[in-house]
Design an enzyme around this catalytic site. Structure first.
Site, short mmCIF file in Angstrom:
data_model
loop_
_atom_site.label_atom_id
_atom_site.label_comp_id
_atom_site.label_asym_id
_atom_site.label_seq_id
_atom_site.Cartn_x
_atom_site.Cartn_y
_atom_site.Cartn_z
N GLY A 138 71.51 62.24 36.80
CA GLY A 138 71.38 61.47 35.45
C GLY A 138 70.59 62.50 34.29
O GLY A 138 70.07 63.57 34.66
N CYS A 139 70.75 62.00 33.29
CA CYS A 139 70.40 62.91 32.20
C CYS A 139 68.72 63.00 32.08
O CYS A 139 68.45 64.28 31.95
CB CYS A 139 70.79 62.29 30.78
N PHE A 140 68.11 61.95 32.13
CA PHE A 140 66.54 62.06 31.93
C PHE A 140 66.24 62.63 33.34
O PHE A 140 65.27 63.53 33.39
CB PHE A 140 65.92 60.45 32.03
N ALA A 143 66.41 66.54 32.82
CA ALA A 143 65.46 67.07 32.17
C ALA A 143 63.96 67.01 32.94
O ALA A 143 63.25 67.98 32.80
CB ALA A 143 65.18 66.20 30.77
#
Length: 329
Positions: A138-140, A143
């Protein structure tokens, strides 16, 4: 084994992540796009949905794959990839890269006779190279994990981890909703899914995998931002190391990571938008280590990382087709 030209299929071709894949793969020197599947747009030109591709491709949306694909990217809504895989007679030789959350957790990685590998290259590069099926993070999650991997590998996560992170409107997908519309987002900001975000599961599994005794909470507050793309995360926790020791720890961990870079200066979102980079900055405040992490949610947080994984799976240079410029001004 390196394959000269990779034939690519995309399923769920009308969404944001598919659009980003098309933009990357149309210019990838070792890839050719076969079928772009969309049940709602079949027969229409791809540029009728992804209108910035007018003049770049004459592809039309298809109702099904051709059957000769070397790799298929699944850009379906969460919960739909597993269903698609179980009802599709896909050749065993065809590799899969899934961009949903269907196969990211360890308990969900087996489906249709396949075993999915978690596709964070900075964590699982060797396993990705050997994989036939990859679950893109996932994107979050990308990061936040990239902000924490060095501490976890060194066994230094001893207290709760606090995260405050903001994402652009494209993080919510192409579907229309009140909180994605221009009039709602402009001049506005809000939290959502506080302490319960779906990416916490994969983050927690990764940290425990690196540091088995990690049992502290990850207190995550996500924000909706009034911009279109990018994630900026502030992550902090207790750490006894000096700031120089932490900086050296991060520089050593990411020494061979072509897209994850540790900056001596404070970082900002425009440095990464429209790139496959994740930038990190490390600081100390009393006994707290603060790691700021920023990436483009549609590229390093989704489609760019998926192409990075494709390159690894086919024995290509990891950075191939991903040398894109930040939209700085």
């Amino acid at each position: 084994m390196t394959k000269s030209i990779i034939t690519v299929g995309i399923v769920g071709g009308a969404g944001y992540t598919a659009g980003e894949l098309l933009r990357l793969l149309l210019h990838h020197p070792q890839a050719t796009i076969g079928a772009v599947v969309s049940t709602t747009q079949a027969g229409l030109p791809v540029h009728s949905v992804h209108d910035d591709l007018l003049g770049d491709t004459d592809l039309t949306f298809a109702s099904a794959l051709r059957g000769d694909e070397d790799v298929v990217f699944l850009c379906l809504g969460h919960g739909n990839s597993r269903e698609w895989l179980l009802k599709t007679d896909l050749p065993a030789r065809t590799k899969i890269i899934d961009l949903s959350n269907d196969f990211r957790l360890a308990a969900d990685r087996q489906a249709g006779g396949r075993e999915f590998v978690y596709g964070l290259p900075e964590l699982n590069r060797a396993a990705i190279r050997a994989a036939d099926s990859v679950a893109n993070p996932g994107c979050f999650a990308s990061a936040i994990q990239l902000a924490l991997l060095p501490l976890a590998e060194a066994g230094l996560l001893r207290e709760a981890v606090h995260v405050s992170a903001i994402t652009g409107s494209t993080g919510a997908g192409r579907g229309l909703a009140e909180t994605t519309g221009y009039t709602w987002r402009t001049g506005n900001i809000s939290t959502y899914k506080t302490f319960t975000h779906q990416h916490l599961g994969e983050i927690g599994e990764t940290l425990v995998g690196l540091q088995p005794d990690f049992g502290q909470p990850i207190r995550f507050i996500p924000y909706r931002g009034n911009f279109t793309r990018g994630i900026f995360a502030s992550v902090y926790t207790t750490c006894e190391l000096s700031v120089l020791e932490v900086q050296n720890l991060y520089s050593d961990y990411y020494r061979d990571a072509p897209f994850t870079l540790v900056s001596e200066k404070e970082i900002h979102l425009k440095q990464v938008v429209n790139t496959n980079k994740c930038l990190l900055h490390v600081a100390k405040h009393d006994d707290q280590v603060l790691i700021t992490s920023t990436l483009d949610n549609l590229l390093k947080g989704a489609s760019g990382q998926a192409v990075q994984n494709m390159n690894l799976m086919f024995g290509l240079e990891e950075t191939m087709g991903l040398g894109i410029k930040a939209s700085y001004f």
